[in-house]
Design a protein around this motif. Structure first.
Motif, PDB file in Angstrom:
ATOM      1  N   LEU A 174       0.835  -1.206   0.000  1.00  0.00           N
ATOM      2  CA  LEU A 174       0.000   0.000   0.000  1.00  0.00           C
ATOM      3  C   LEU A 174       0.869   1.255   0.000  1.00  0.00           C
ATOM      4  O   LEU A 174       0.582   2.223  -0.715  1.00  0.00           O
ATOM      5  CB  LEU A 174      -0.954   0.004   1.196  1.00  0.00           C
ATOM      6  CG  LEU A 174      -2.097  -1.010   1.149  1.00  0.00           C
ATOM      7  CD1 LEU A 174      -2.830  -1.044   2.488  1.00  0.00           C
ATOM      8  CD2 LEU A 174      -3.058  -0.716   0.015  1.00  0.00           C
ATOM      9  N   ARG A 175       1.924   1.236   0.783  1.00  0.00           N
ATOM     10  CA  ARG A 175       2.831   2.393   0.832  1.00  0.00           C
ATOM     11  C   ARG A 175       3.463   2.649  -0.541  1.00  0.00           C
ATOM     12  O   ARG A 175       3.517   3.785  -0.999  1.00  0.00           O
ATOM     13  CB  ARG A 175       3.929   2.175   1.875  1.00  0.00           C
ATOM     14  CG  ARG A 175       3.477   2.388   3.298  1.00  0.00           C
ATOM     15  CD  ARG A 175       4.583   1.958   4.267  1.00  0.00           C
ATOM     16  NE  ARG A 175       4.240   2.314   5.625  1.00  0.00           N
ATOM     17  CZ  ARG A 175       4.900   3.217   6.339  1.00  0.00           C
ATOM     18  NH1 ARG A 175       5.929   3.849   5.846  1.00  0.00           N
ATOM     19  NH2 ARG A 175       4.531   3.484   7.573  1.00  0.00           N
ATOM     20  N   ARG A 176       3.940   1.589  -1.198  1.00  0.00           N
ATOM     21  CA  ARG A 176       4.559   1.752  -2.522  1.00  0.00           C
ATOM     22  C   ARG A 176       3.549   2.277  -3.538  1.00  0.00           C
ATOM     23  O   ARG A 176       3.898   3.076  -4.407  1.00  0.00           O
ATOM     24  CB  ARG A 176       5.152   0.434  -3.006  1.00  0.00           C
ATOM     25  CG  ARG A 176       6.477   0.091  -2.349  1.00  0.00           C
ATOM     26  CD  ARG A 176       7.180  -1.085  -3.016  1.00  0.00           C
ATOM     27  NE  ARG A 176       6.418  -2.319  -2.974  1.00  0.00           N
ATOM     28  CZ  ARG A 176       6.437  -3.192  -1.966  1.00  0.00           C
ATOM     29  NH1 ARG A 176       7.198  -2.957  -0.903  1.00  0.00           N
ATOM     30  NH2 ARG A 176       5.728  -4.291  -2.012  1.00  0.00           N
ATOM     31  N   LEU A 177       2.323   1.819  -3.438  1.00  0.00           N
ATOM     32  CA  LEU A 177       1.286   2.223  -4.380  1.00  0.00           C
ATOM     33  C   LEU A 177       0.827   3.662  -4.168  1.00  0.00           C
ATOM     34  O   LEU A 177       0.712   4.436  -5.112  1.00  0.00           O
ATOM     35  CB  LEU A 177       0.071   1.286  -4.251  1.00  0.00           C
ATOM     36  CG  LEU A 177      -1.171   1.661  -5.054  1.00  0.00           C
ATOM     37  CD1 LEU A 177      -0.924   1.430  -6.546  1.00  0.00           C
ATOM     38  CD2 LEU A 177      -2.368   0.843  -4.576  1.00  0.00           C
ATOM     39  N   VAL A 178       0.575   4.026  -2.917  1.00  0.00           N
ATOM     40  CA  VAL A 178      -0.152   5.252  -2.597  1.00  0.00           C
ATOM     41  C   VAL A 178       0.740   6.458  -2.343  1.00  0.00           C
ATOM     42  O   VAL A 178       0.428   7.583  -2.758  1.00  0.00           O
ATOM     43  CB  VAL A 178      -1.068   5.017  -1.375  1.00  0.00           C
ATOM     44  CG1 VAL A 178      -1.694   6.306  -0.890  1.00  0.00           C
ATOM     45  CG2 VAL A 178      -2.142   3.989  -1.721  1.00  0.00           C
ATOM     46  N   LEU A 179       1.847   6.281  -1.657  1.00  0.00           N
ATOM     47  CA  LEU A 179       2.627   7.428  -1.207  1.00  0.00           C
ATOM     48  C   LEU A 179       3.384   8.118  -2.337  1.00  0.00           C
ATOM     49  O   LEU A 179       3.940   7.458  -3.216  1.00  0.00           O
ATOM     50  CB  LEU A 179       3.626   7.001  -0.124  1.00  0.00           C
ATOM     51  CG  LEU A 179       3.012   6.496   1.183  1.00  0.00           C
ATOM     52  CD1 LEU A 179       4.105   6.055   2.133  1.00  0.00           C
ATOM     53  CD2 LEU A 179       2.130   7.547   1.832  1.00  0.00           C
ATOM     54  N   ALA A 180       3.386   9.445  -2.277  1.00  0.00           N
ATOM     55  CA  ALA A 180       4.139  10.231  -3.247  1.00  0.00           C
ATOM     56  C   ALA A 180       5.621   9.896  -3.142  1.00  0.00           C
ATOM     57  O   ALA A 180       6.325   9.797  -4.152  1.00  0.00           O
ATOM     58  CB  ALA A 180       3.899  11.721  -3.027  1.00  0.00           C
ATOM     59  N   GLU A 181       6.084   9.740  -1.915  1.00  0.00           N
ATOM     60  CA  GLU A 181       7.474   9.362  -1.651  1.00  0.00           C
ATOM     61  C   GLU A 181       7.452   8.186  -0.685  1.00  0.00           C
ATOM     62  O   GLU A 181       7.412   8.377   0.531  1.00  0.00           O
ATOM     63  CB  GLU A 181       8.243  10.524  -1.057  1.00  0.00           C
ATOM     64  CG  GLU A 181       8.388  11.693  -2.014  1.00  0.00           C
ATOM     65  CD  GLU A 181       9.175  12.840  -1.404  1.00  0.00           C
ATOM     66  OE1 GLU A 181      10.007  12.603  -0.518  1.00  0.00           O
ATOM     67  OE2 GLU A 181       8.931  13.988  -1.818  1.00  0.00           O
ATOM     68  N   PRO A 182       7.432   6.940  -1.233  1.00  0.00           N
ATOM     69  CA  PRO A 182       7.350   5.757  -0.348  1.00  0.00           C
ATOM     70  C   PRO A 182       8.430   5.766   0.723  1.00  0.00           C
ATOM     71  O   PRO A 182       9.573   6.131   0.461  1.00  0.00           O
ATOM     72  CB  PRO A 182       7.532   4.580  -1.311  1.00  0.00           C
ATOM     73  CG  PRO A 182       7.091   5.126  -2.632  1.00  0.00           C
ATOM     74  CD  PRO A 182       7.490   6.578  -2.625  1.00  0.00           C
ATOM     75  N   VAL A 183       7.995   5.385   1.913  1.00  0.00           N
ATOM     76  CA  VAL A 183       8.890   5.367   3.081  1.00  0.00           C
ATOM     77  C   VAL A 183       9.444   3.974   3.253  1.00  0.00           C
ATOM     78  O   VAL A 183       8.793   3.000   3.139  1.00  0.00           O
ATOM     79  CB  VAL A 183       8.122   5.798   4.356  1.00  0.00           C
ATOM     80  CG1 VAL A 183       9.037   5.844   5.537  1.00  0.00           C
ATOM     81  CG2 VAL A 183       7.433   7.105   4.129  1.00  0.00           C
TER      82      VAL A 183
END
Length: 183
Positions: A174-183
């Motif tokens: 989900l983070r890779r998909l959604v975040l502008a800058e994945p954490v």
């Protein structure tokens, strides 16, 4: 008029009692008959069939009923969190709910994806994403991201691995998909 109102409120009580009884039964097994549900709800089988034509209709309605209990509160909780943390909470919540409702999921396996799509529409997720503005991947439309998030959650729900591992992988995805800058 009083009779129609009494019948209507009685029908509403029966409908709720049937769904609550089905939820209790499906919490322990997927081998639930409509007769079992009628007995647990304290209604006749005729009354149950007035509300639900068959077991599929009952389980589909139960998925929607359970989603209406959970989804608004979950999105309310997520709205107050920073997006990365919200995605982690969402992943954990989805996997935990799937485990809690595993018998209902098993009972609806051939229709589960469609039932979830009916119960958890794109708009609350898209609105949640729009509410996080700049933190969301600007290259993707919020409605498309909502559908992709649901697809990832459905994949996690059917994943047989240990729940902790599934929740961690879902959160990372989900983070890779959604975040502008994945954490």
């Amino acid at each position: 008029m009083a009779t129609a109102r009494a019948t209507r409120s009685d029908a509403q009580r029966n409908h709720a009692a049937i769904l609550d009884a089905a939820a209790r039964l499906f919490a322990t097994t997927d081998a639930v008959s409509l007769a079992d549900v009628a007995v647990e709800a304290g209604v006749t089988r005729t009354t149950l069939y007035r509300h639900f034509a068959d077991r599929d209709a009952l389980t589909d309605a139960l998925i929607v009923h359970q989603a209406l209990k959970v989804v608004p509160g979950l999105f309310s909780e997520l709205a107050s969190l920073p997006l990365p943390e919200a995605l982690d909470v969402l992943a954990h919540g989805v996997v935990t709910l799937a485990h809690q409702h595993r018998f209902l999921i098993a009972a609806t396996a051939h229709r589960f994806d469609q039932a979830v799509q009916d119960a958890a529409t794109d708009e609350p997720t898209a609105a949640f994403l729009r509410g996080h503005g700049d933190a969301v991947n600007p290259d993707a439309d919020a409605s498309w991201l909502a559908r992709a998030m649901r697809a990832l959650c459905l994949a996690a729900i059917s994943d047989p691995r240990p729940t902790g591992q599934v929740a961690a992988d879902l959160a990372a995805s989900l983070r890779r998909l959604v975040l502008a800058e994945p954490v």
